[in-house]
Scaffold this motif. Structure first.
Motif, short mmCIF file in Angstrom:
data_model
loop_
_atom_site.label_atom_id
_atom_site.label_comp_id
_atom_site.label_asym_id
_atom_site.label_seq_id
_atom_site.Cartn_x
_atom_site.Cartn_y
_atom_site.Cartn_z
N ALA A 54 0.84 -1.21 0.00
CA ALA A 54 0.00 0.00 0.00
C ALA A 54 0.87 1.25 0.00
N LEU A 55 2.01 1.22 0.67
CA LEU A 55 2.91 2.37 0.67
C LEU A 55 3.52 2.64 -0.70
N LYS A 56 3.68 1.60 -1.49
CA LYS A 56 4.28 1.74 -2.81
C LYS A 56 3.31 2.32 -3.84
N ARG A 57 2.01 2.20 -3.58
CA ARG A 57 1.02 2.70 -4.54
C ARG A 57 1.03 4.22 -4.60
N PRO A 58 0.79 4.75 -5.79
CA PRO A 58 0.68 6.23 -5.88
C PRO A 58 -0.49 6.70 -5.02
N SER A 59 -0.36 7.88 -4.47
CA SER A 59 -1.46 8.41 -3.63
C SER A 59 -2.71 8.54 -4.48
N GLY A 60 -3.82 8.27 -3.86
CA GLY A 60 -5.09 8.29 -4.56
C GLY A 60 -5.41 6.96 -5.23
#
Length: 61
Positions: A54-60
């Motif tokens: 989840a931290l690796k995903r782009p925000s939004g």
């Protein structure tokens, strides 16, 4: 009692500005090395990998 270790992403130029983790058979604790006496984030071992993803995903996303 936890045994803390610095993130493998911490380089020699980072001084103490890094994340530290400690592991037990059932949990992984995370803390900011600049403030080691403040609260830690503790996750179950099964929740740790999804947390990192989840931290690796782009925000939004």
């Amino acid at each position: 009692m936890y045994i803390w270790r610095k993130s493998s992403y911490s380089g020699p130029d980072d001084a103490n500005a890094c994340v530290e983790i400690a592991t037990t058979p059932t949990h992984i604790a995370i803390r900011d090395s600049k403030t080691p006496t403040t609260r830690t984030l503790t996750l179950s071992t099964s929740a740790f990998a999804p947390f990192l993803e989840a931290l690796k995903r782009p925000s939004g996303g």
